[in-house]
Design an enzyme around this catalytic site. Structure first.
Site, PDB file in Angstrom:
ATOM      1  N   THR A  82       0.040   4.770   0.832  1.00  0.00           N
ATOM      2  CA  THR A  82      -0.527   5.828   2.043  1.00  0.00           C
ATOM      3  C   THR A  82       0.275   4.751   3.900  1.00  0.00           C
ATOM      4  O   THR A  82      -0.578   3.558   3.483  1.00  0.00           O
ATOM      5  CB  THR A  82      -1.155   6.559   2.666  1.00  0.00           C
ATOM      6  N   ASP A 127      -1.363  -0.787   5.608  1.00  0.00           N
ATOM      7  CA  ASP A 127      -2.046  -0.551   7.291  1.00  0.00           C
ATOM      8  C   ASP A 127      -2.941   0.003   7.991  1.00  0.00           C
ATOM      9  O   ASP A 127      -4.036   0.182   9.031  1.00  0.00           O
ATOM     10  CB  ASP A 127      -0.543   0.796   7.396  1.00  0.00           C
ATOM     11  N   LYS A 149      -7.511  -4.608  -5.017  1.00  0.00           N
ATOM     12  CA  LYS A 149      -5.901  -4.679  -5.068  1.00  0.00           C
ATOM     13  C   LYS A 149      -5.921  -6.111  -4.400  1.00  0.00           C
ATOM     14  O   LYS A 149      -4.778  -7.041  -4.570  1.00  0.00           O
ATOM     15  CB  LYS A 149      -5.644  -4.465  -2.850  1.00  0.00           C
ATOM     16  N   ASP A 200       0.537  -0.772   0.332  1.00  0.00           N
ATOM     17  CA  ASP A 200      -0.010   0.309   0.506  1.00  0.00           C
ATOM     18  C   ASP A 200       0.894   0.939  -0.075  1.00  0.00           C
ATOM     19  O   ASP A 200       1.946   1.362   0.349  1.00  0.00           O
ATOM     20  CB  ASP A 200      -0.565  -0.338   1.347  1.00  0.00           C
ATOM     21  N   ASN A 210      -8.718  -0.690   3.928  1.00  0.00           N
ATOM     22  CA  ASN A 210      -8.500  -0.898   2.766  1.00  0.00           C
ATOM     23  C   ASN A 210      -7.664  -2.294   2.454  1.00  0.00           C
ATOM     24  O   ASN A 210      -7.504  -2.532   1.535  1.00  0.00           O
ATOM     25  CB  ASN A 210      -8.735   0.522   2.175  1.00  0.00           C
ATOM     26  N   ASP A 211      -6.452  -2.344   3.149  1.00  0.00           N
ATOM     27  CA  ASP A 211      -5.327  -3.326   2.717  1.00  0.00           C
ATOM     28  C   ASP A 211      -6.181  -4.379   3.139  1.00  0.00           C
ATOM     29  O   ASP A 211      -4.919  -5.376   2.912  1.00  0.00           O
ATOM     30  CB  ASP A 211      -4.088  -2.701   2.984  1.00  0.00           C
ATOM     31  N   THR A 245      -1.955   1.721  -5.063  1.00  0.00           N
ATOM     32  CA  THR A 245      -2.900   2.245  -4.069  1.00  0.00           C
ATOM     33  C   THR A 245      -3.923   3.142  -4.894  1.00  0.00           C
ATOM     34  O   THR A 245      -4.609   2.767  -6.004  1.00  0.00           O
ATOM     35  CB  THR A 245      -1.746   4.053  -4.262  1.00  0.00           C
ATOM     36  N   GLY A 246      -4.721   3.731  -4.165  1.00  0.00           N
ATOM     37  CA  GLY A 246      -5.697   4.725  -4.234  1.00  0.00           C
ATOM     38  C   GLY A 246      -5.784   6.176  -5.380  1.00  0.00           C
ATOM     39  O   GLY A 246      -6.706   6.198  -5.395  1.00  0.00           O
ATOM     40  N   ARG A 274      -1.948  14.543  -1.979  1.00  0.00           N
ATOM     41  CA  ARG A 274      -2.642  14.088  -1.643  1.00  0.00           C
ATOM     42  C   ARG A 274      -3.359  15.885  -2.206  1.00  0.00           C
ATOM     43  O   ARG A 274      -3.273  16.924  -1.325  1.00  0.00           O
ATOM     44  CB  ARG A 274      -3.075  13.488  -0.902  1.00  0.00           C
TER      45      ARG A 274
END
Lengths: 373, 993
Positions: free
Chosen positions: B414, B738, B718, B412, B741-742, B641-642, B561
């Site tokens: 971020t 972290d 992902k 990931d 979303n992961d 990554t998003g 960002r």
């Protein structure tokens, strides 16, 4: 995990800085280099070579004579007679003539050597006279190493337990009781199948004197086998109420008519037989030449001998052979060529490997070092 | 129509998500909806569970049977039980029963002790939790009750800092506006992590304490489930309906904070609570070595059966040719009437004897070694982060050696590569860009440069972005002061302003934006929206869209960002109309979320652009170096990554994943993959490339690249990328992340690593390993992983070797003993060989061995490659070990056989007896395998020395003891190998003299 209570502050969770936890224990990492390995190879090769040559010379000093008497000489008749089960109990004597071309000379040993290498015999007055010519009987294709055969014995009975004497272990089945229900002593298939040929050796009409005791392992004779005792009762009284194994011609307390102390479970022949052989072809000690009188003080002289056999043990059922072995011994034992040869072969192989490695090292060693740099 | 499309998309996503995480939708109960009446114990009797929880598995009575039952579900244990039963049949039993039962009992008891200890602690914590006191309203009076006696429908009173006893519907609170604050400590699983305070609302009209005392309300809600973020129900009280959401719930495991007292109605109790529903078991991961080991064990079974068959055939032939003739000396067993039946029995007897080729202690030893390796990871000081006081943690103890075989890392961005500590960096307002030079000074911006309150107000936000924005606003003089359910108070350039909050249009991953509708003090209604630039772009007023692009272009190159901000003025009518549809959607019991999303979509249109903000997220320490080292180790790192493409590429450059000497940087977006099939150096993939029919092309293209960055990927995608690589490349994958979303990616990769950082600990909870800095990854893989793999491989090779060397001797002996299943060694040796004589040295090697020091494997990352190529233990290596074992057994059998058949003692007794042969072979075996372990051990610590020499010593001392007269005279039938050492004879004789 690994938290230590009572610690606080910003580093409370910090793992201990111990060599064990950080995998930094002092350790020796063997580094195999040509300088350490090659000398080791040569050293081992030399050692094996030395051992091989030494043992080979030692073994060369022994003499051995093997006589297969299964069907030889007059024993052919007995062999045929034993085929007939109905005549199994009938005695049969036969004779076999042979010649010893070179005298069996004794190599004298001092007692210390006996103790160090042989381990068991404690020198006594009789043994000082005993010679180093040994008389063995051998059997081929007799399986003393079958699982059920080996189990079929009762060591508790043989060590003199009285309850076991009258009530043998179930492992002895079907040789635990006779048809009348009497307990068999000694019970089991091992004891039942005891080798019951007997031999006398003649030289020029004279009986070659054989020591028939002191032929068993020390621990067997002194620890493992004990007669049951009951006050002052004689051996016959102690064994009263038991039956001999079915194939036996005489009860256990009459095995040696000559020596009353060699009867019962402590009979040397029985003890020797009860120590099961690991392989189907084996030999067992029968007697040791007694060198008390001439012409046997220095071993067996060359000349013609005859062997009288009381031929009882049938071998034709299992296609076995019977033989007699006469041999002299050194500290290393009898004729045993395998070990010296094995040492010599090993030595040669290691030497070969060492030479190849040395050549490789000389040819490519430098580049190898370069690669390391 | 777009709405419809989006709905479909969302449905599809959910379905996929459900497939991916089967446990999340697994509803055990058949209860369709829950109907509870407050203060009505009789009515509520129907609920199965009281609030008593039982996480323990056993009690004193059931421990033995249940634990044994569980253990015998292991195939290996059942196999040994089967052997034990075979051994009890006297015709078959070739070994005493204890040769199997002692090792089996040892293995079972080690596991049982571990289980019992675990369960004891569970009992303790259960008891402690069940006996906590809570105050329950019974017939209008407060009474103290233990937690376990609380029932569904009870109303309980909570005080500050108390744990919430069950899942409660908040009825009243002592705080203004019916708010109450909680910490989610236990719910997230750890007490050490930063806790978040949530605000909860009491349903309107229910805020007076008196009312709750005699509350007679009925409640209909969803059945118990494990969704922490969802609740849906309706409260019926005084003929009125109230819609209940997750915001009205106090969940078990939370702690009440900053709230004096509150009352709650128990809705889910005990095992029905969301906390307990979530503690289900997760999918069990296995390593490739595990799978290989299982295959090999199966092969060994096959080998065992083959040997059994060969020996049984041998037995048939022998019994027919020789044994039948030998019957006068040894009659067949009464049950055996012909040689075929004898051969049949012999087969089973040999299965018993040769069972040691399948090592009973293998699995236990592997577990012990892995546990040791896990502890080394936990203990490693160099993976300890002193800033956050977190040590690395191996949360799964079964995957260590796979850390030495990783080929693909999915990371990931971020919070993983970056610190996830956001600092406001730039903003663009009305076409002007302002760059933040010093923390409190904004160039060309006429705000108060310093705000006196700045130092005192510290905000805690669930999202670091929001924290950064609010902090920045504070520094510029717009201070966020307080928040009630209905109002927001700010100080704007020193002037307090209170906005009335009309609605919050919440954030989620699909919407990627959130909005508020407020009424300012002048009475105007305004919608403010903040969200991802692309999402917002579509919803801007057409004339504004040009402007937007200009803004963003100048931000994107810096890897920041960006968030776009927009507003829309609403007329009173518009608001009224929308508010009605919103309320309607909000109260819906079915498809509530979908309806709400549609309602939000409706109002967030034709917005005017306010500006954009750029937030900088700094790289973590050591990230470029770590990536460089890992690339040298031939590990491919993919960043998923998003973020937007530009941001991602920039991060790629700053991580040194992308370097300037990479001549071609291909950027693939849309469906243009077809056109790019040449040699590619780098692909920056857009998420659209993940359509099903392009899987193989995607994989082959991406794998030809040096570096891959996938941007704009959703959490599900992902996981899909990871699955794709697992499926097509058969390589070991590691996912590191972290945030929530992961989680799906972490769960679907072979190894999941969680970074314990700013975004809660959901990723850590789902992970197998966790630490706090990305740079620790190199040590985890190159040092711990590499060592674990090396040790495990060496261990397995030696383990199979020693068992084959040990067992095959029986096979050769079979040809000499009439295939009668006689063993070569005595039964005590067979019993103790695997558990005493040879167990510890190999364990020491498996735990402590090192081929090169740790610095060396970090300096030379190439040393990692043997693990990736699976060189140290594979089928070929296995056969080499087996061959070596068989060769050893040949030497061990035939050399003593040849030597002893002719050998005699110097006193004439032949040495060809069984006892001598057995003891010689056994001694030779122990010495040979000890020498072998000495040669295999590359790192001799004190422990290795103690174990190797100790094993040899134990062999000789146990042999002396077993051969002693004393034991023989006590048990003559059990210890019939009597002997004495020549050394002892010499000593005692001298003593006598």
């Amino acid at each position: 995990m690994g938290k230590v209570k009572g610690r606080s502050g910003p580093l409370a969770q910090r793992p201990d800085n111990s060599a064990f936890k950080q995998q930094r224990l002092p350790a020796w990492s063997p580094m195999l280099t040509a300088n350490t390995v090659l000398p080791f190879f040569y050293l081992v090769a030399l050692l094996c070579m030395f051992l091989g040559v030494w043992l080979l010379l030692t073994v060369q000093g022994t003499q051995e004579l093997k006589l297969d008497y299964t069907e030889a000489g007059t024993c052919k008749g007995c062999f045929d007679m034993r085929k007939n089960a109905s005549k199994a109990a009938e005695p049969c004597e036969c004779r076999l003539d042979f010649e010893i071309k070179k005298a069996f000379k004794v190599i004298f040993l001092n007692e210390q050597q006996i103790l160090t290498f042989g381990s068991t015999q404690v020198a006594s007055s009789t043994q000082k006279k005993r010679g180093d010519v040994f008389f063995y009987y051998g059997l081929q294709n007799f399986h003393q190493n079958l699982r059920r055969y080996m189990d079929s014995r009762d060591d508790g009975q043989m060590v003199g337990r009285k309850n076991k004497l009258m009530n043998p272990s179930t492992y002895c089945i079907p040789f635990n009781t006779d048809q009348a229900g009497r307990p068999i002593a000694p019970c089991g298939a091992v004891a039942n199948s005891i080798f019951n040929d007997s031999f006398t050796l003649h030289y020029r009409g004279q009986v070659v004197p054989l020591l028939r005791t002191g032929i068993a392992w020390y621990t067997d004779k002194n620890i493992k086998y004990r007669n049951p005792s009951n006050g002052n009762m004689t051996l016959a009284q102690v064994f009263n109420g038991t039956a001999p194994p079915p194939y036996w011609h005489k009860p256990v307390y009459q095995l040696d008519p000559l020596s009353p102390n060699n009867n019962g479970f402590i009979n040397d022949d029985l003890i020797v037989w009860m120590r099961e052989a690991a392989f189907p072809n084996f030999k067992k000690l029968y007697g040791v030449l007694r060198r008390a009188a001439t012409p046997f003080t220095k071993g067996l002289p060359a000349g013609n001998y005859s062997l009288n056999v009381s031929y009882n043990f049938p071998v034709q059922y299992f296609r076995g052979r019977k033989e007699v072995v006469l041999t002299t011994l050194t500290w290393f034992g009898g004729q045993n060529h395998f070990l010296p040869v094995a040492y010599l072969v090993t030595s040669c192989l290691i030497l070969l490997a060492a030479v190849v490695l040395t050549v490789v090292w000389f040819k490519f060693g430098k580049t190898g070092r370069k690669m390391q740099d | 129509e777009t709405l419809k499309q989006q709905e479909d998309e969302e449905l599809r996503l959910r379905r996929d998500f459900a497939l991916l995480l089967p446990f999340s939708t697994d509803l055990v109960h058949t209860e369709e909806e829950r109907r509870v009446r407050a203060n009505d114990r009789e009515y509520n009797e129907k609920f199965q569970y009281s609030n008593c929880i039982m996480t323990s598995k056993y009690n004193i009575v059931t421990f033995l049977p249940v634990n044994l039952f569980e253990q015998f579900q292991e195939v290996a244990n059942t196999y040994f039980l089967f052997l034990l039963i075979l051994q009890l049949i006297p015709q078959i039993s070739s070994l005493s029963w204890f040769t199997t039962i002692v090792p089996l009992a040892l293995v079972l008891s080690i596991t049982a002790v571990k289980d019992a200890t675990d369960d004891y602690f569970r009992h303790k914590s259960d008891n402690q939790v069940n006996n906590r006191q809570s105050q329950v309203l019974i017939r209008g009076l407060l009474q103290n009750e233990k937690w376990m006696n609380v029932r569904v429908g009870d109303i309980i009173k909570l005080e500050n800092k108390q744990f919430v006893a069950a899942d409660l519907l908040l009825l009243s609170s002592s705080e203004p506006h019916g708010l109450c604050y909680i910490e989610t400590a236990e719910l997230d699983g750890s007490e050490e992590t930063p806790q978040f305070t949530y605000r909860l609302k009491v349903p309107h009209h229910l805020q007076k304490e008196q009312d709750t005392r005699h509350l007679t309300a009925a409640l209909v809600c969803e059945p118990p489930n494990n969704k922490l973020d969802r609740f849906c129900g309706t409260l019926y009280w005084r003929d009125k309906k109230y819609t209940l959401t997750n915001q009205n719930m106090l969940l078990r495991g939370c702690v009440l904070r900053n709230t004096e007292t509150c009352y709650g109605l128990v809705i889910f109790a005990g095992p029905d609570t969301k906390l307990m529903q979530n503690s289900g078991s997760t999918k069990f991961k296995r390593t490739s070595i595990d799978r290989l080991m299982n295959t090999l064990v199966l092969w060994i079974f096959g080998f065992l059966v083959c040997m059994g068959v060969i020996l049984a055939v041998g037995n048939a032939v022998w019994e027919r040719e020789v044994g039948s003739l030998f019957q006068s000396y040894l009659p067949w067993d009464p049950s055996v009437d012909n040689f075929l039946f004898s051969a049949f029995l012999s087969f089973w007897s040999y299965v018993i004897i040769l069972n040691t080729v399948v090592p009973i202690s293998l699995y236990v030893s592997v577990e012990v070694i892995r546990l040791g390796h896990s502890y080394f990871i936990n203990w490693d000081q160099e993976m300890f982060c002193s800033q956050c006081n977190t040590a690395a943690e191996a949360r799964t103890t079964t995957l260590n050696e796979e850390l030495g075989q990783v080929e693909y890392i999915f990371s990931d961005k971020t919070g993983t590569l970056t610190q996830n500590i956001m600092t406001f960096n730039k903003c663009s307002i009305n076409g002007q860009t302002y760059v933040l030079r010093s923390p409190f000074y904004l160039q060309r911006l006429d705000f108060t440069p310093f705000n006196p309150l700045g130092g005192y107000l510290v905000y805690k936000a669930q999202s670091p972005d929001e924290g950064a924005l609010v902090t920045a606003a504070r520094n510029f003089g717009f201070v966020f002061r307080s928040r009630t359910p209905g109002t927001i108070t700010t100080t704007e350039m020193g002037r307090p302003v209170t906005y009335t909050l009309l609605a919050i249009l919440d954030f989620n991953n699909i919407r990627k934006r959130m909005s508020v509708i407020v009424r300012d003090p002048e009475g105007r209604i305004c919608l403010y929206c903040k969200g991802a630039d692309t999402v917002l772009l579509e919803r801007l007023h057409p004339c504004e869209q040009e402007l937007m692009n200009i803004y963003l272009d100048c931000f994107n190159t810096d890897g920041l960002r960006t968030l776009a901000l927009a507003y829309r003025d609403l007329s009173e009518d518009e608001w009224e109309a929308w508010s009605e549809s919103y309320c309607c959607a909000d109260k819906a019991t079915s498809c509530r979320e979908d309806r709400l999303a549609a309602a939000y979509e409706h109002i967030e249109q034709d917005m005017m652009l306010l500006g954009a903000t750029a937030i900088e997220d700094k790289l973590q320490e050591g990230v470029p170096e770590t990536i460089a080292v890992l690339s040298l180790a031939n590990i491919k790192i993919w960043v998923l990554t998003g973020d937007k493409q530009e941001t991602a590429v920039n991060i790629g450059y700053s991580c040194k994943m992308l370097t300037d000497d990479m001549p071609e940087v291909f950027i693939i977006s849309g469906n243009t993959v077809h056109s790019v099939r040449q040699e590619l150096r780098l692909v920056c993939l857009s998420a659209h490339a993940l359509e099903a029919d392009m899987e193989t092309e995607f994989v082959s293209t991406a794998c030809a690249c040096k570096a891959v960055i996938c941007c704009r990927v959703t959490p599900l995608q992902k996981a899909q990328v990871v699955e794709l690589i697992k499926k097509h490349k058969k390589a070991v994958t590691l996912a590191i992340g972290d945030g929530a979303n992961d989680v799906s990616m972490i769960k679907s990769a072979h190894i999941g690593v969680g970074i314990s950082g700013q975004e809660g600990i959901q990723a850590v909870l789902a992970s197998d390993y966790s630490f706090s800095q990305f740079r620790f990854l190199q040590r985890l893989l190159l040092v711990h992983g590499r060592w674990s793999y090396l040790r495990m491989c060496r261990f397995l090779c030696y383990f199979f070797y020693k068992n084959f060397a040990f067992t095959m001797v029986h096979f050769w002996f079979g040809f000499f003993c009439g295939f009668s299943a006689q063993t070569v060694y005595d039964q005590y040796f067979i019993t103790l060989y695997n558990i005493v004589y040879t167990s510890l040295p190999v364990l020491a090697m498996g735990i402590f061995d090192q081929d090169v020091p740790d610095q060396r494997s970090l300096e030379y990352p190439k040393l990692y490659e043997p693990g990736q190529l699976n060189l140290l233990f594979n089928k070929r290596e296995f056969f080499i070990c087996i061959a070596q074992g068989i060769y050893t057994s040949v030497v061990l059998f035939f050399v003593p056989c040849a030597v002893l058949s002719d050998a005699t003692q110097s006193t004439g007794e032949p040495l060809a007896d069984y006892q001598t042969f057995a003891v010689t072979t056994a001694t030779a075996l122990v010495i040979v395998v000890s020498v072998q372990i000495a040669l295999d051990t590359g790192f001799w610590t004190v422990i290795n020395h103690v174990f190797v020499w100790g094993s040899l010593g134990s062999y000789f001392s146990i042999m002396l003891a077993l051969h002693s007269q004393t034991l023989f005279l006590i048990f003559p039938n059990q210890f019939h190998f009597v002997g004495r050492s020549p050394l002892l004879v010499v000593l005692t004789d001298r003593h006598i003299d």
